[in-house]
Design an enzyme around this catalytic site. Sequence first.
Site, PDB file in Angstrom:
ATOM      1  CG  ASP A   1      -2.214   0.767   1.016  1.00 25.06           C
ATOM      2  OD1 ASP A   1      -2.115   2.010   1.056  1.00 25.06           O
ATOM      3  OD2 ASP A   1      -3.291   0.177   0.835  1.00 25.06           O
ATOM      4  CB  ILE A   2       0.323   4.671   1.027  1.00 24.89           C
ATOM      5  CG1 ILE A   2       1.012   5.992   0.648  1.00 24.89           C
ATOM      6  CG2 ILE A   2      -0.238   4.721   2.452  1.00 24.89           C
ATOM      7  CD1 ILE A   2       0.055   7.146   0.447  1.00 24.89           C
TER       8      ILE A   2
ATOM      9  CE1 TYR B   1       8.486  11.201   4.710  1.00 25.22           C
ATOM     10  CE2 TYR B   1       9.342   9.777   6.446  1.00 25.22           C
ATOM     11  CZ  TYR B   1       9.395  10.960   5.738  1.00 25.22           C
ATOM     12  OH  TYR B   1      10.351  11.898   6.032  1.00 25.22           O
ATOM     13  CG  HIS B   2      10.649   5.860   0.983  1.00 25.38           C
ATOM     14  ND1 HIS B   2      10.801   4.753   1.789  1.00 25.38           N
ATOM     15  CD2 HIS B   2      10.108   5.397  -0.176  1.00 25.38           C
ATOM     16  CE1 HIS B   2      10.377   3.673   1.154  1.00 25.38           C
ATOM     17  NE2 HIS B   2       9.943   4.039  -0.039  1.00 25.38           N
TER      18      HIS B   2
ATOM     19  CG  MET C   1      10.278  -5.162   4.291  1.00 22.28           C
ATOM     20  SD  MET C   1      10.985  -6.775   4.561  1.00 22.28           S
ATOM     21  CE  MET C   1      12.247  -6.308   5.764  1.00 22.28           C
TER      22      MET C   1
ATOM     23  CB  CYS D   1       1.668  -0.705   5.251  1.00 22.58           C
ATOM     24  SG  CYS D   1       3.407  -0.297   5.041  1.00 22.58           S
TER      25      CYS D   1
END
Length: 237
Positions: free
Chosen positions: A96-97, A99-100, A167, A197
């Site tokens: 899913d979504i 963040y980095h 991951m 996620c």
Amino acid sequence: MTKQNKHTKFINLGLKDYKETWDYQEELFKAQVDRKIANRKLPEAEQTPTENIVIFCQHPHVYTLGKSGKPEHLLLDQQGLIDKQAKYYKINRGGDITYHGPGQLVGYPIIDLDNFFTDIHKYLRYLEEAIILTLNDYGIAGGRIDGLTGVWIDFEDMDKARKICAMGVKCSRWVTMHGFAFNVTADLDYFKNIVPCGIDDKAVTSLDKELGYVPNMQEVEDRVKGHLVDLFEMKID
């Protein structure tokens, strides 16, 4: 069958724009897939072994949405992204979504699993295990939660569980790309702008928050690298 090649090259890109890194991954990924396809048309003596590359980097603030993700899990509109100085991309990994951002160790293995083992679930477990072993190096117990990919702290207590490493991978013809995102000193406030996620009832955490001090990023990276090499039995030139 082409002889297995466990030699692996590790590349540290430092703080690198997400899209530039994604393009670089795609280039490396395509080269290995193309090589595998070409090898099938050649006698074994003329085949060229595929390569294995692991990229380590950090990214400026960015949100990425996987193929199975829901756009509504990003809780910011375009102006909100501008205000947070963050970018947003829909990408081709699973999940899913997420963040980095700075202070997060991101690992992108572009490896040919035919060189190691052809089992995507084992591959994911080994990525998780490298992070779990790294946490153990710092005296922190990390683990897994059934049905939820990634690495968690207080994983045995669903009310206290918090994710420290996310991951999401892609695999085609047993060549992998994308990978893991390990919160070392990341700004956790950025996770408040998403449903991480797709999980809305679990917290996120970072290594520095759990330790109570700021660890050395290079040391953390070296430990993760060492565990990956050991688990996959990689050979480093």
